[in-house]
Design an enzyme around this catalytic site. Sequence first.
Site, mmCIF file in Angstrom:
data_model
loop_
_atom_site.group_PDB
_atom_site.id
_atom_site.type_symbol
_atom_site.label_atom_id
_atom_site.label_comp_id
_atom_site.label_asym_id
_atom_site.label_seq_id
_atom_site.Cartn_x
_atom_site.Cartn_y
_atom_site.Cartn_z
ATOM 1 N N GLU A 122 25.251 45.667 27.941
ATOM 2 C CA GLU A 122 26.518 46.325 28.281
ATOM 3 C C GLU A 122 27.665 45.365 27.994
ATOM 4 O O GLU A 122 27.454 44.162 27.941
ATOM 5 C CB GLU A 122 26.573 46.635 29.786
ATOM 6 C CG GLU A 122 25.555 47.611 30.240
ATOM 7 C CD GLU A 122 25.487 47.688 31.755
ATOM 8 O OE1 GLU A 122 26.417 47.213 32.442
ATOM 9 O OE2 GLU A 122 24.487 48.231 32.245
ATOM 10 N N ASP A 126 36.431 42.407 31.802
ATOM 11 C CA ASP A 126 37.102 41.279 32.437
ATOM 12 C C ASP A 126 38.192 41.778 33.388
ATOM 13 O O ASP A 126 39.371 41.782 33.068
ATOM 14 C CB ASP A 126 37.702 40.377 31.356
ATOM 15 C CG ASP A 126 38.124 39.036 31.921
ATOM 16 O OD1 ASP A 126 37.751 38.736 33.072
ATOM 17 O OD2 ASP A 126 38.833 38.302 31.220
ATOM 18 N N LYS A 321 28.689 34.952 27.496
ATOM 19 C CA LYS A 321 30.153 34.886 27.351
ATOM 20 C C LYS A 321 30.533 34.685 25.885
ATOM 21 O O LYS A 321 29.994 33.796 25.224
ATOM 22 C CB LYS A 321 30.712 33.711 28.188
ATOM 23 C CG LYS A 321 30.534 33.883 29.691
ATOM 24 C CD LYS A 321 31.386 34.979 30.266
ATOM 25 C CE LYS A 321 32.644 34.569 30.943
ATOM 26 N NZ LYS A 321 32.701 33.704 32.026
ATOM 27 N N CYS A 439 76.738 31.439 26.169
ATOM 28 C CA CYS A 439 75.627 31.311 25.227
ATOM 29 C C CYS A 439 75.132 32.720 24.871
ATOM 30 O O CYS A 439 74.719 33.479 25.749
ATOM 31 C CB CYS A 439 74.527 30.479 25.893
ATOM 32 S SG CYS A 439 73.071 30.264 24.875
HETATM 33 S S1 IVH Z 1 26.522 43.908 36.843
HETATM 34 C C1 IVH Z 1 24.359 42.036 40.539
HETATM 35 N N1 IVH Z 1 27.730 44.733 34.678
HETATM 36 O O1 IVH Z 1 31.023 40.317 35.990
HETATM 37 C C2 IVH Z 1 25.064 42.125 39.255
HETATM 38 N N2 IVH Z 1 28.862 43.155 36.048
HETATM 39 O O2 IVH Z 1 30.381 37.490 36.345
HETATM 40 C C3 IVH Z 1 26.179 43.076 39.300
HETATM 41 N N3 IVH Z 1 31.096 42.560 35.252
HETATM 42 O O3 IVH Z 1 30.815 40.384 39.481
HETATM 43 C C4 IVH Z 1 27.096 42.985 38.181
HETATM 44 N N4 IVH Z 1 31.084 43.859 33.488
HETATM 45 O O4 IVH Z 1 32.552 41.930 38.321
HETATM 46 C C5 IVH Z 1 27.804 43.937 35.754
HETATM 47 N N5 IVH Z 1 28.674 45.598 32.744
HETATM 48 C C6 IVH Z 1 28.757 44.806 33.819
HETATM 49 C C7 IVH Z 1 29.901 44.016 34.094
HETATM 50 C C8 IVH Z 1 29.903 43.184 35.227
HETATM 51 C C9 IVH Z 1 31.790 42.995 34.200
HETATM 52 C C10 IVH Z 1 31.605 41.566 36.229
HETATM 53 C C11 IVH Z 1 31.317 41.884 37.661
HETATM 54 C C12 IVH Z 1 30.521 40.710 38.165
HETATM 55 C C13 IVH Z 1 30.930 39.640 37.206
HETATM 56 C C14 IVH Z 1 29.914 38.526 37.144
#
Ligand code: IVH
Length: 677
Positions: A122, A126, A321, A439
């Site tokens: 997925e 951000d 990332k 200015c």
């Molecule tokens: S799953 C237990 N899926 O990334 C895991 N998180 O760095 C639940 N985020 O706290 C998260 N896109 O805010 C998941 N497709 C995605 C996401 C995603 C962005 C964020 C989310 C999470 C953070 C972790």
Amino acid sequence: MDLFSEIEAPEREEVRRLRRELEDANYKYYVLNQPTISDREFDEKMHRLQDLEAQFPDMFDPKSPTQHVGSDLVKGQKSKVKSNFETVKHKYPMLSLANSYSREEIEEWVRKLPAGVEIVCELKYDGLSISLWYEKGVLVKALTRGDGQQGDDVIQNIKTIPSVPWRIERNDIPDFFELRGEVLLPWERFEALNKEREEQEEPLFANPRNAASGTLKLQDPREVARRGLDAYLYYMLGENLPGKTHFERLETAKAWGFHISDAIRVCHSVDEVMNYIAYWDTERKNLPVATDGIVLKVNDLAQQAELGFTAKTPRWAIAYKFPAEKQLTLLKEITYQVGRTGVVTPVANLEPVQLSGTVVQRATLHNEDFIRQLDIRPGDRVWVEKGGEIIPKIVGKESQTCQTSQTSPTFITHCPECGTVLVRVEGEAAWRCPNEAGCPPQIKGKIEHFVSRRAMNIDGLGEETIDLLYRQGLLHNIADIYDLKLEDIAAQERLGEKSAQNILDGIETSKQVPWSRVLFALGIRMVGETTAKKIARRYNTIDSLQWATAEQLCAIEDVGPQIAENIVRYFEDMRNMEILERLREAGLQMEGEAAPEPTSDMLAGQTIVISGTFAHHSRDEYKALIEAHGGKNAGSISKKTSFVLAGENMGPEKRKKADELGIPLLTEDEFLEKIQA
Ligand code: IVH
């Protein structure tokens, strides 16, 4: 036992439904300004609810929409909206994800998974995570991540997002489920918001994520609605939910009407995962929202359960990332830009280079210190990056660049626009041109701000027209606007009599703009829209404000020593006084409604922080009470705090801070007793 007592009359359910519907309709009407049902339909529902409540007096509820009619409805709604967020414990902790940055790291993670595992890829959005609770299909809570264990309920703000359903009318949904996802401010909205903030001299948001975070915390859902948040959902939780895989659950959620991304793929090998990554690393630049990587999740829910969690992250998921996009290019020249407030920003003029889908040829060099620290000079090959921020920036230079001269890079000493010697205020990074009244970009900027929508709202007088009129010598300051004649404007290139008349009409209408906005329009440094409102509430005529001392001004919420000094200085400048006199003669509103006089000085010299929720008065009413007794209201606890007015559910962070600093907490009743209200 009465056989029928077990069976609920269907009308009771109808009461609950009507209350929800009317509440929703009120919210859409009063808060979002987007009525969805006709007045007639609203009235019919209201009458039906009144009849039913009369039939079932035991269902009386002071919060029912029938109990707030006519104008009370708006007030009731408003005070509800202004209340602070409730802190709620998460049903399942909100964890984060482990990060990875390379194929090797992904392979290492996959090695620990069962053989033949399916991996869902997925996009990693951000923004800020949000947890939506649906009870019997109705959205009942929207919690921020908070500390992972408990979050703030920002449901009123989440309800402003059109793609988040408030209710799902289906009979195949579980009694309770939770959907998690990300709240985002789309790029387009982010840029528009920052443009507006720049015009109003408000600090800019560094990236859409910060902007979304600031927006979600606002206490005014109307403003949240205006900014245009969006949400993407990616995780469904709950007991006895349909589906055996993560992918199926998301498909189900999509069928129920939730906003689920189309970019989700089930992969069977690391090669497939890497293809997905390669594709989206480029393609994401065309998405309306910010992404910073991808998320890999084990698809099978039984396998997920088996893998479980570490203390901080699930073992069944990992983030990859994207590397921030950087390019090396030639720095041809450094030029300098003078902003509306006189701040001089160094700009790197670059050999054009392709970056994140656009051609970049200019990038900010921030300020003098930045140039010195990186020892950047024309002729260098520099790294330019377009990360979360919209304005490209220089992040370094190619190390082997040979220096043509040994002297350290120099900043200009005179304003490139008007030649005035630049000044640098101690403690500030920026050099400024102090020639406010002479200015050109500062003069034009002040006029642009004055006529802008949220200030005097003079339609038709745009940047170009202001520039034309300025160059013709017809517009040198904001007061000149009110001396403009039809023939002056109509004689301009591209402006006919009709547009000239429109502009004049706009100028005429602006004379009705209330005092607080006039004050904001004057463009006193750091006096933004909200601050202007607060000042205008305390000083309801320009004459009273003119004589206020810095100390008196500091007693107003949000006014610190710097703003106070800017105001005092503004009125000390005779040129400003002349302009104000001309504006007064032109008929602008220089007086507001009478502000309530302080009823005592019981709290004089005291700084009070309000935290939690209250039973007797709203937070705004408490703020007004504090001010009315000569006290100052502050947002955060510091050494200067005299005491905290602590309601129910006071934030744990605030409580900790107050304890640490030994700041006393007063309950609502103790406070009221103190001021004898
Ligand atoms: S799953 C237990 N899926 O990334 C895991 N998180 O760095 C639940 N985020 O706290 C998260 N896109 O805010 C998941 N497709 C995605 C996401 C995603 C962005 C964020 C989310 C999470 C953070 C972790």
